[in-house]
Design an enzyme around this catalytic site. Structure first.
Site, PDB file in Angstrom:
ATOM      1  N   LYS A   1      37.375 -26.422  19.403  1.00  0.00           N
ATOM      2  CA  LYS A   1      36.688 -25.193  19.804  1.00  0.00           C
ATOM      3  C   LYS A   1      36.193 -24.373  18.622  1.00  0.00           C
ATOM      4  CE  LYS A   1      38.138 -24.656  24.502  1.00  0.00           C
ATOM      5  NZ  LYS A   1      38.531 -23.778  25.575  1.00  0.00           N
TER       6      LYS A   1
ATOM      7  N   LYS B   1      34.285 -34.753  28.039  1.00  0.00           N
ATOM      8  CA  LYS B   1      34.870 -34.032  29.170  1.00  0.00           C
ATOM      9  C   LYS B   1      33.843 -33.098  29.815  1.00  0.00           C
ATOM     10  CE  LYS B   1      37.438 -30.037  28.598  1.00  0.00           C
ATOM     11  NZ  LYS B   1      38.566 -29.089  28.626  1.00  0.00           N
TER      12      LYS B   1
ATOM     13  N   LYS C   1      32.890 -26.276  30.647  1.00  0.00           N
ATOM     14  CA  LYS C   1      32.036 -25.082  30.755  1.00  0.00           C
ATOM     15  C   LYS C   1      31.241 -24.853  29.483  1.00  0.00           C
ATOM     16  CE  LYS C   1      35.788 -22.884  32.991  1.00  0.00           C
ATOM     17  NZ  LYS C   1      36.956 -22.332  32.306  1.00  0.00           N
TER      18      LYS C   1
HETATM   19  N1  AQP Z   1      36.757 -32.338  32.726  1.00  0.00           N
HETATM   20  C1  AQP Z   1      37.951 -32.061  33.220  1.00  0.00           C
HETATM   21  N2  AQP Z   1      38.652 -33.005  33.870  1.00  0.00           N
HETATM   22  C2  AQP Z   1      39.877 -32.740  34.382  1.00  0.00           C
HETATM   23  N3  AQP Z   1      40.462 -31.526  34.303  1.00  0.00           N
HETATM   24  C3  AQP Z   1      39.795 -30.538  33.658  1.00  0.00           C
HETATM   25  N4  AQP Z   1      40.086 -29.256  33.408  1.00  0.00           N
HETATM   26  C4  AQP Z   1      39.064 -28.688  32.722  1.00  0.00           C
HETATM   27  N5  AQP Z   1      38.100 -29.590  32.516  1.00  0.00           N
HETATM   28  C5  AQP Z   1      38.515 -30.761  33.084  1.00  0.00           C
HETATM   29  C6  AQP Z   1      41.317 -28.574  33.844  1.00  0.00           C
HETATM   30  O1  AQP Z   1      40.946 -27.363  34.471  1.00  0.00           O
HETATM   31  C7  AQP Z   1      41.989 -26.420  34.296  1.00  0.00           C
HETATM   32  C8  AQP Z   1      41.410 -25.093  33.897  1.00  0.00           C
HETATM   33  O2  AQP Z   1      41.167 -25.099  32.534  1.00  0.00           O
HETATM   34  P1  AQP Z   1      40.556 -23.960  31.705  1.00  0.00           P
HETATM   35  O3  AQP Z   1      40.412 -22.695  32.404  1.00  0.00           O
HETATM   36  O4  AQP Z   1      41.209 -24.002  30.377  1.00  0.00           O
HETATM   37  O5  AQP Z   1      39.197 -24.533  31.664  1.00  0.00           O
HETATM   38  P2  AQP Z   1      38.626 -25.040  30.423  1.00  0.00           P
HETATM   39  O6  AQP Z   1      39.459 -26.096  29.780  1.00  0.00           O
HETATM   40  O7  AQP Z   1      38.263 -23.821  29.701  1.00  0.00           O
HETATM   41  O8  AQP Z   1      37.458 -25.682  31.106  1.00  0.00           O
HETATM   42  P3  AQP Z   1      36.359 -26.141  30.295  1.00  0.00           P
HETATM   43  O9  AQP Z   1      35.282 -26.317  31.255  1.00  0.00           O
HETATM   44  O10 AQP Z   1      36.780 -27.278  29.458  1.00  0.00           O
HETATM   45  O11 AQP Z   1      36.030 -24.886  29.404  1.00  0.00           O
HETATM   46  P4  AQP Z   1      36.015 -24.850  27.864  1.00  0.00           P
HETATM   47  O12 AQP Z   1      34.900 -25.706  27.487  1.00  0.00           O
HETATM   48  O13 AQP Z   1      35.804 -23.378  27.607  1.00  0.00           O
HETATM   49  O14 AQP Z   1      37.344 -25.373  27.414  1.00  0.00           O
HETATM   50  C9  AQP Z   1      42.951 -27.016  33.274  1.00  0.00           C
HETATM   51  O15 AQP Z   1      44.091 -27.499  33.937  1.00  0.00           O
HETATM   52  C10 AQP Z   1      42.177 -28.165  32.684  1.00  0.00           C
HETATM   53  O16 AQP Z   1      43.025 -29.231  32.309  1.00  0.00           O
END
Ligand code: AQP
Length: 333
Positions: A112, A195, A198
């Site tokens: 990140k 993956k 967002k």
């Molecule tokens: N691609 C994915 N496949 C399976 N599980 C996923 N999770 C996120 N992306 C995937 C799961 O969603 C939950 C919420 O996680 P979060 O709020 O930390 O979301 P995140 O990781 O911020 O989601 P993003 O989309 O990956 O955002 P960024 O890019 O900001 O990190 C968790 O249980 C996560 O495992």
């Protein structure tokens, strides 16, 4: 009944299918037979810059989506992290138990912070996994339902729990990750080895739960596949097709082997068209329900206050023990 705790960040207008299939779907299912705590992680969200108005709106949007998806506030506590001060309190204690090198090994920070450079990333982003450990340990859950990307953070959580227990007194339960094998990692439709996230550079590969269903259908029809024409599950050789099959299987329950047979000799167009329909059928009522819930903000606020009340009571009890065991002088009762 065993307790579970999990959280999600309010960092987008909509959750996506990675969040849903990896984590949120389990949240709904595990309500039965568990004492469930589900947190909207606004304190995690501010580890990167957020517009205050947008953050507040997305927090409510997150609550509406969780309820629309089937989380029942009568059975499960849905709460906003910043409304329970114990999260920040325990995070500080755990910060002081974490070695700098140990925190530096967390790969999410490396990923990140790569964009802006490590020097420009916030210290909050660096200590993010420690706040997450606090989120979890406060509730002493047996399981934490998450996607695969959270496994390393769960290991740190267990290490910190153990360290606290052995340095002071047994206080924390060592939580187990609860990861669904089939949907542990959903991939980006345009870049099927990354993956679905967002923060992807383009929204084209992300199916958002609140997207216009026509847009979602189009994204699926434009998903990157490969130059063969054989519908076969093979993550190494055919990541794009395999990802579509995973999503299809998760949404319909139809076994992957059956899907492979059903689409044998038919090419990718049919598979994508049918999956698009499945997704549209799923998101259409979800969108309507979310909108209805958003019409009554007072009710959403009430649900969240109630959740914070329940979560806060559990968390405060843990904090009281923690402060006592580390040697903080309590106030005279
Ligand atoms: N691609 C994915 N496949 C399976 N599980 C996923 N999770 C996120 N992306 C995937 C799961 O969603 C939950 C919420 O996680 P979060 O709020 O930390 O979301 P995140 O990781 O911020 O989601 P993003 O989309 O990956 O955002 P960024 O890019 O900001 O990190 C968790 O249980 C996560 O495992």
């Amino acid at each position: 009944v065993p307790r579970i705790l999990s959280g999600i960040q309010p960092t987008a207008d909509s959750f996506h299918f990675g969040n849903y299939l990896g984590a949120l779907r389990q949240w709904v299912d595990l309500q039965d037979g568990h004492d469930a705590f589900y947190m909207i992680a606004d304190m995690h969200a501010i580890t990167v810059a957020q517009d205050p108005k947008v953050l507040r709106e997305r927090t409510l949007l997150s609550a509406a989506q969780l309820i629309a998806m089937g989380i029942d506030p009568a059975r499960s506590a849905i709460f906003v992290q910043s409304q329970v001060p114990a999260h920040a309190q325990l995070a500080w204690v755990l910060n002081c138990l974490t070695a700098f090198g140990e925190a530096r090994r967390m790969t999410q920070f490396k990923d990140k912070s790569a964009k802006e450079g490590e020097g420009a990333a916030s210290v909050g982003l660096f200590t993010y996994p420690i706040l997450q450990a606090a989120d979890i340990l406060l509730y002493r859950p047996a399981y934490v339902p998450v996607g695969e990307d959270q496994r390393q953070h769960l290991e740190l959580t267990r290490d910190l729990a153990q360290r606290f227990n052995s340095r002071y007194k047994k206080t924390f339960k060592l939580p187990e990750p609860h990861i669904l094998k089939e949907t542990a990692k959903i991939f980006d439709l345009q870049n099927p080895t990354a993956k679905m996230s967002k923060s992807a550079p383009s929204p084209a590969g992300i199916i958002e739960l609140l997207d216009d269903p026509k847009v979602s259908a189009k994204k699926i029809r434009s998903a990157v596949t490969d130059s063969e024409a054989e519908v076969r599950f093979d993550v190494e050789a055919k990541p794009g097709v395999s990802n579509l099959l995973t999503i299809y299987n998760a949404l319909t329950g139809r076994p992957i082997a059956e899907l492979e047979q059903a689409y044998a000799g038919r090419g990718y167009g049919d598979l994508k068209g049918d999956l698009a329909e499945v997704v549209v059928d799923f998101v259409t009522p979800f969108r309507t329900r979310t909108r209805q819930l958003l019409d009554d903000r007072a009710e959403l606020q009430r649900v969240l206050s109630d959740g914070a009340e329940r979560a806060g009571a559990v968390a405060a009890r843990t904090m009281e023990q923690v402060y006592d065991r580390i040697g903080f002088l309590g106030r005279d009762a």
